[in-house]
Design a protein around this motif. Sequence first.
Motif, PDB file in Angstrom:
ATOM      1  N   PRO A   1      37.052   6.773 -17.917  1.00  0.00           N
ATOM      2  CA  PRO A   1      35.648   7.096 -18.664  1.00  0.00           C
ATOM      3  C   PRO A   1      35.856   6.438 -20.028  1.00  0.00           C
ATOM      4  O   PRO A   1      36.521   6.513 -20.993  1.00  0.00           O
ATOM      5  N   GLY A   2      34.641   5.518 -20.194  1.00  0.00           N
ATOM      6  CA  GLY A   2      34.437   4.842 -21.559  1.00  0.00           C
ATOM      7  C   GLY A   2      35.139   3.698 -21.448  1.00  0.00           C
ATOM      8  O   GLY A   2      35.513   2.914 -22.690  1.00  0.00           O
ATOM      9  N   GLY A   3      36.088   3.329 -20.474  1.00  0.00           N
ATOM     10  CA  GLY A   3      36.868   2.095 -20.522  1.00  0.00           C
ATOM     11  C   GLY A   3      36.176   0.652 -20.057  1.00  0.00           C
ATOM     12  O   GLY A   3      34.855   1.067 -19.987  1.00  0.00           O
ATOM     13  N   ASP A   4      36.690  -0.295 -20.166  1.00  0.00           N
ATOM     14  CA  ASP A   4      36.054  -1.712 -20.147  1.00  0.00           C
ATOM     15  C   ASP A   4      36.527  -2.328 -18.681  1.00  0.00           C
ATOM     16  O   ASP A   4      36.157  -3.463 -18.599  1.00  0.00           O
ATOM     17  N   TYR A   5      37.272  -1.636 -18.042  1.00  0.00           N
ATOM     18  CA  TYR A   5      37.583  -2.069 -16.641  1.00  0.00           C
ATOM     19  C   TYR A   5      38.476  -3.459 -16.575  1.00  0.00           C
ATOM     20  O   TYR A   5      38.530  -3.911 -15.498  1.00  0.00           O
ATOM     21  N   HIS A   6      39.075  -3.658 -17.752  1.00  0.00           N
ATOM     22  CA  HIS A   6      40.080  -4.902 -17.739  1.00  0.00           C
ATOM     23  C   HIS A   6      41.505  -4.253 -17.758  1.00  0.00           C
ATOM     24  O   HIS A   6      42.130  -4.171 -18.730  1.00  0.00           O
ATOM     25  N   LYS A   7      41.945  -4.098 -16.692  1.00  0.00           N
ATOM     26  CA  LYS A   7      42.992  -3.374 -16.320  1.00  0.00           C
ATOM     27  C   LYS A   7      44.009  -4.051 -15.403  1.00  0.00           C
ATOM     28  O   LYS A   7      43.555  -5.053 -14.709  1.00  0.00           O
ATOM     29  N   PRO A   8      45.383  -3.906 -14.995  1.00  0.00           N
ATOM     30  CA  PRO A   8      46.087  -4.800 -14.108  1.00  0.00           C
ATOM     31  C   PRO A   8      45.739  -4.742 -12.940  1.00  0.00           C
ATOM     32  O   PRO A   8      44.977  -3.929 -12.382  1.00  0.00           O
ATOM     33  N   ALA A   9      46.407  -5.484 -12.080  1.00  0.00           N
ATOM     34  CA  ALA A   9      46.081  -5.607 -10.648  1.00  0.00           C
ATOM     35  C   ALA A   9      46.226  -4.201  -9.535  1.00  0.00           C
ATOM     36  O   ALA A   9      46.830  -3.360 -10.137  1.00  0.00           O
TER      37      ALA A   9
ATOM     38  N   GLU B   1      36.105  16.492 -14.519  1.00  0.00           N
ATOM     39  CA  GLU B   1      35.296  16.746 -15.580  1.00  0.00           C
ATOM     40  C   GLU B   1      34.679  17.953 -15.720  1.00  0.00           C
ATOM     41  O   GLU B   1      34.540  18.550 -16.817  1.00  0.00           O
ATOM     42  N   ALA B   2      33.888  18.456 -14.614  1.00  0.00           N
ATOM     43  CA  ALA B   2      33.299  19.697 -14.613  1.00  0.00           C
ATOM     44  C   ALA B   2      34.229  20.926 -15.064  1.00  0.00           C
ATOM     45  O   ALA B   2      34.152  21.796 -15.578  1.00  0.00           O
ATOM     46  N   GLU B   3      35.586  20.624 -14.409  1.00  0.00           N
ATOM     47  CA  GLU B   3      36.541  21.680 -14.661  1.00  0.00           C
ATOM     48  C   GLU B   3      36.925  21.759 -16.406  1.00  0.00           C
ATOM     49  O   GLU B   3      36.930  22.630 -16.978  1.00  0.00           O
ATOM     50  N   ALA B   4      36.936  20.354 -16.665  1.00  0.00           N
ATOM     51  CA  ALA B   4      37.299  20.380 -18.437  1.00  0.00           C
ATOM     52  C   ALA B   4      36.187  20.838 -19.050  1.00  0.00           C
ATOM     53  O   ALA B   4      36.206  21.495 -20.123  1.00  0.00           O
TER      54      ALA B   4
ATOM     55  N   GLU C   1      29.407  16.861 -27.464  1.00  0.00           N
ATOM     56  CA  GLU C   1      28.191  16.155 -26.836  1.00  0.00           C
ATOM     57  C   GLU C   1      28.295  16.262 -25.514  1.00  0.00           C
ATOM     58  O   GLU C   1      27.061  16.538 -24.711  1.00  0.00           O
ATOM     59  N   ALA C   2      29.179  16.034 -24.562  1.00  0.00           N
ATOM     60  CA  ALA C   2      29.076  16.013 -22.979  1.00  0.00           C
ATOM     61  C   ALA C   2      28.738  17.489 -22.746  1.00  0.00           C
ATOM     62  O   ALA C   2      27.831  17.773 -21.764  1.00  0.00           O
TER      63      ALA C   2
ATOM     64  N   ALA D   1      41.962  14.098 -24.582  1.00  0.00           N
ATOM     65  CA  ALA D   1      42.359  13.703 -23.333  1.00  0.00           C
ATOM     66  C   ALA D   1      41.446  13.223 -22.384  1.00  0.00           C
ATOM     67  O   ALA D   1      41.607  12.167 -21.694  1.00  0.00           O
ATOM     68  N   VAL D   2      40.204  13.704 -22.415  1.00  0.00           N
ATOM     69  CA  VAL D   2      39.319  13.795 -21.422  1.00  0.00           C
ATOM     70  C   VAL D   2      38.276  12.815 -21.733  1.00  0.00           C
ATOM     71  O   VAL D   2      37.680  11.669 -20.935  1.00  0.00           O
ATOM     72  N   TRP D   3      37.684  12.863 -23.064  1.00  0.00           N
ATOM     73  CA  TRP D   3      36.518  12.236 -23.296  1.00  0.00           C
ATOM     74  C   TRP D   3      36.961  11.316 -24.501  1.00  0.00           C
ATOM     75  O   TRP D   3      36.068  10.329 -24.979  1.00  0.00           O
ATOM     76  N   GLY D   4      38.235  11.243 -25.132  1.00  0.00           N
ATOM     77  CA  GLY D   4      38.458  10.246 -26.097  1.00  0.00           C
ATOM     78  C   GLY D   4      38.230  10.821 -27.294  1.00  0.00           C
ATOM     79  O   GLY D   4      38.523   9.977 -28.351  1.00  0.00           O
ATOM     80  N   GLY D   5      37.777  11.954 -27.659  1.00  0.00           N
ATOM     81  CA  GLY D   5      37.342  12.443 -28.992  1.00  0.00           C
ATOM     82  C   GLY D   5      36.676  13.863 -29.119  1.00  0.00           C
ATOM     83  O   GLY D   5      35.941  14.123 -28.087  1.00  0.00           O
ATOM     84  N   TYR D   6      36.808  14.467 -30.207  1.00  0.00           N
ATOM     85  CA  TYR D   6      36.242  15.732 -30.113  1.00  0.00           C
ATOM     86  C   TYR D   6      34.642  15.564 -30.105  1.00  0.00           C
ATOM     87  O   TYR D   6      34.031  16.478 -29.184  1.00  0.00           O
TER      88      TYR D   6
END
Length: 376
Positions: free
Chosen positions: A21-29, A76-79, A121-122, A111-116
């Motif tokens: 979530p919120g990532g840029d998709y540039h990750k390892p193979a 995410e719904a559980e969170a 907001e979610a 942990a879930v959204w990257g910030g308070y």
Amino acid sequence: MWIALLSTCSDDRIQLAPFVPGGDYHKPALSLGTAELNVNAKVDCGRGVSQSQKTRLWNGATMADDSGNNASREREAEALSLLDRLFDRYESEDAAAQDTALTAAQSLCHAVWGGYTAGFEALAHKIETDSPGTVESALRSLRLREEATDPGCLIRAARHRREKLEKREADRAAVIARYGDEATARTATSSEARLIAAGRSLADPGDEDDPQAPLSGWNLPWHEPPESLRTLVATALPPPSNIVAARDECLQWEQRKRDLDLIGTGPGPAGLPTACAARHWLVERMWRCDLSATGPADLIARLEYWVERGGDDGSGYRTLLDDLTSLAGAMLRSSEGGSHARILRLKAENPDWSLARIGQELGISRQAVHKHLKRG
């Protein structure tokens, strides 16, 4: 969870990357079957990879994506549900429970959204989406966004409300103790009883026994009472003889109003009975401008009013100028008799006055008054 991306380039690139979530998709193979595919790995349709192979790769990646998306949405719904429950604990009367809830919410959001802020907001967005257009959802989402911009503000507000309530309860107990018991505190004083009894003649038919009912159509203290009501309350009790007495009576009515507000059980301030409120209006006006100063004590009392309550329209200066002019003339007229004669006259006119009070009126010390009276 992984996400598959198919570019729109002419050479049809397949990209596989972990979904964050919120990532840029540039990750390892990612290992998919026997093929090792790197992010941005190019699969050339014309060189060794058939269309059917490419289709199988794409379908497999898409299925993984769908399955992962469902799992992500569930997590995410559980969170969000957990964050909602933590948010409810911000209103707890237990400060330790509030602190624990805030710490847990901060950890969860990071942990879930990257910030308070992002987490709240979610949650606000979810509430608005689940119950669109309702007052409850609008208010709750507004409070969530307020908390998002100022972490901990709702806990601080809850504690402030609790402190105010505790102080009010302590003040209420002190008022009841001062009167002796609650019943006595609620009972009209002798002055109130006289004003209430006098005011019955101005009440509407059927409202004679309601002390809060309008009198001559008046019951709003910030408006000037009608002449009939002003005359009634001025004669029901002896009027103040000077500005100091008017000030003292005004402050007594205001203290009584605070007492009634504290011991009241209604949703708003209790307020004075209508006739008493009119009397309060009258003596405050006397304190402000209607009475003329007769000595230094009156002048000081008048100054107190304009310093603490006066407006900025300049009318206070006019009143004080009139007081000074009147007082100066009175002092000049009495100068022939000197201080000794004035002290004897004040003592004769006011036998219950103390030496300090006489000295205050004349601007001299208590010892000087004592010497003059001793001379006779």
